[in-house]
Write an enzyme that holds these catalytic residues in place. Structure first.
Site, PDB file in Angstrom:
ATOM      1  N   LYS A   1       0.835  -1.210   0.000  1.00 37.00           N
ATOM      2  CA  LYS A   1       0.000   0.000   0.000  1.00 37.00           C
ATOM      3  C   LYS A   1       0.871   1.263   0.000  1.00 37.00           C
ATOM      4  O   LYS A   1       0.536   2.263  -0.660  1.00 37.00           O
ATOM      5  CB  LYS A   1      -0.927  -0.007   1.217  1.00 37.00           C
ATOM      6  CG  LYS A   1      -1.945  -1.133   1.205  1.00 37.00           C
ATOM      7  CD  LYS A   1      -2.932  -0.982   0.056  1.00 37.00           C
ATOM      8  CE  LYS A   1      -3.967  -2.093   0.035  1.00 37.00           C
ATOM      9  NZ  LYS A   1      -4.851  -2.105   1.199  1.00 37.00           N
TER      10      LYS A   1
ATOM     11  N   CYS B   1     -21.465 -10.269 -24.548  1.00 34.68           N
ATOM     12  CA  CYS B   1     -22.068  -9.128 -23.864  1.00 34.68           C
ATOM     13  C   CYS B   1     -22.158  -7.997 -24.876  1.00 34.68           C
ATOM     14  O   CYS B   1     -21.659  -8.111 -25.999  1.00 34.68           O
ATOM     15  CB  CYS B   1     -21.250  -8.695 -22.645  1.00 34.68           C
ATOM     16  SG  CYS B   1     -19.604  -8.061 -23.035  1.00 34.68           S
TER      17      CYS B   1
END
EC number: 2.8.1.4
Length: 487
Positions: free
Chosen positions: A273, A459
């Site tokens: 992080k 899709c």
């Protein structure tokens, strides 16, 4: 009734209250920005849509044919507190004309109900708002089968707005998105993973009027990148399409390898992080952006305890916004469900947590400083240097070029089975066998299908099908999954 209805629909947009209490200069700038945003969004729907701005509202007049799409766009545009749908009639210069016109439209809806008339009047008239309400109310009571007038708790409220000779009869009142218009609160760079938290955080800053760009740290290859781009495109198209924003993809596989080489297992999650923040800060500075955005929530995972968040923040001097910091997971998931990102997030592979082994929950500042000194930051600089940046509105074409999964356009080549993975109820009609499996159920349902058939995922734009075909190939080591994209 059809003969008296106009061919256009009027929307009266009431502004977010915090806009209205600003100073005259700030208010004028925000109203002007909202007007500009709406002009750009609505022009793409129909160039015949008109938008007019006033000091306390904005009016939109759209052809009836595009009413549903215009309504949804207004509901998804920040800066609007209320959306009033109204029928507009001109040359309403007398009380007699007004009461008759209102009667034509509402008398049938008053049968056996109590009602009240509320009117707002602007301009020069021989009568006031109270007289207007009383006259129209008396006419409706005399000419309908209404039960009675009820000033306090009516079953039906007839709302009128009269601007000079223009009468607006309010038919529906919607709650708007609120917030400030995008473009009035600067830019931010969102650390986007595609999961629940980062997508909701990005939505909240867009709603607050902040132009939200996306930076993605690729730990999972093409499938992960396609999935995150899909969510970014969805968020931008729904809430932020009034502005161009960027999507930056940073290759982080070498960084991850360096973390494994230099970092104790218990500090790997916090270190990852920290490095994401460092890289984001470099990119934000290049883009002249002053703040970063994360979806972190206090104590949700080990890296998000207060101590570990403090350790992470030490890696950057830039302002970091965490709008979800005090929200719990059910609250975040509820917002994701409301804005339409929940199904995307549920289908997103999770990569950030895989490197945490017995993660520290209360890290040491001194030890973190020593660990950080062992990391080779040339690797991080190289990752930032190799980052790819595109505009979000170009994602559809970019995904088509990025995807490694084979695309099939001709169904006659083999005996294919097409799987329609769209979440909607509608299904595609083809000459070959078709299955309806929404993308959020694909991971659980696909292993149950016969393994000796050739499958094509379908899709509307080919983005979700690319993501999930890649995922199925990686997860199940299958070579019988491709993408179907009609010519």
């Amino acid at each position: 009734m059809q003969n008296i209805l106009p061919k256009t629909q009027k929307f009266i947009l009431k502004l977010f209250p915090e806009i209205m209490i600003k100073g005259s200069s700030a208010k004028r700038q925000m109203v002007g920005q909202l007007y500009t945003n709406l002009m750009g969004i609505l022009e793409r729907i129909d160039p015949n849509i008109t938008v007019k701005k006033f000091s306390d509202k904005i009016e939109v007049v759209a052809p009836i044919e595009v009413l549903p799409e215009v309504r949804q766009r207004l509901l998804d545009t920040s800066g609007i507190e209320q959306i009033l749908e109204a029928l507009q009639f001109d040359d309403m210069d007398t009380l007699d004309k007004i009461k008759v016109k209102v009667g034509e439209l509402v008398i049938d809806s008053l049968r056996d109900k109590t009602f009240v008339v509320r009117a707002k009047r602007t301009g020069n008239h021989e009568f006031g708002s109270i007289e207007l309400e009383q006259t129209v109310g008396g006419y409706l009571l005399a000419h309908s089968n209404a039960k009675s007038v009820d000033l306090r708790n009516p079953e039906v409220t007839v709302r009128l707005e009269l601007l000079e000779k223009q009468l607006n009869i309010i038919t529906t009142n919607y709650k708007g998105l609120s917030g400030f218009p995008i473009g009035t609160q600067g830019d931010i760079l969102s650390l986007m993973s595609g999961g629940f938290d980062s997508t909701v955080a990005s939505y909240l800053t867009m709603k607050r009027g902040i132009k939200t760009h996306f930076v993605f740290f690729n730990l999972g290859g093409n499938a992960h990148e396609i999935g995150v781009k899909q969510v970014a495109l969805y968020l931008w198209n729904k809430f932020g399409s009034s502005h161009k924003v960027k999507f930056i993809s940073v290759p982080f596989d070498d960084v991850l390898e360096e973390i494994f080489r230099s970092t104790p297992p218990t500090y790997m999650g916090v270190t990852l992080k920290r490095l994401m923040l460092k890289a984001s800060e470099k990119i934000a500075n290049e883009m002249e952006i002053d703040a970063l955005l994360t979806g972190e929530s206090v104590a949700q995972v080990s890296s998000q305890t207060l101590r570990n968040l403090a350790l992470i923040d030490k890696a950057s001097d830039m302002l970091i916004l965490r709008p979800l910091s005090t929200m719990n997971k059910p609250e975040i998931m509820s917002i994701a469900n409301d804005i339409g990102t929940r199904l995307f997030a549920e289908a997103m592979p999770e990569y950030c947590g895989v490197i945490s082994q017995n993660p520290i929950t209360h890290g040491s500042f001194k030890r973190m400083e020593k660990i950080a000194q062992k990391f080779n930051y040339d690797v991080l600089d190289k990752a930032v240097e190799d980052a790819k940046s595109i505009y979000v509105h170009d994602i559809v074409d970019d995904v088509a070029n990025l995807a490694a999964v084979e695309v099939v356009e001709d169904l006659s080549e083999k005996d294919y089975v097409v799987i329609d993975i769209r979440a909607e109820d509608e299904s595609i009609e083809l000459t070959c066998e078709t299955l309806k499996i929404p993308f959020h159920r694909l991971k659980s349902e696909f292993p149950k299908l016969p393994k000796d058939k050739e499958y094509l995922l379908y899709c509307e734009k080919g983005i979700m099908s690319q993501l999930h075909a890649q995922y199925l190939q990686d997860e199940y080591k299958c070579k019988n999954v491709r993408v179907y994209r009609p010519l």
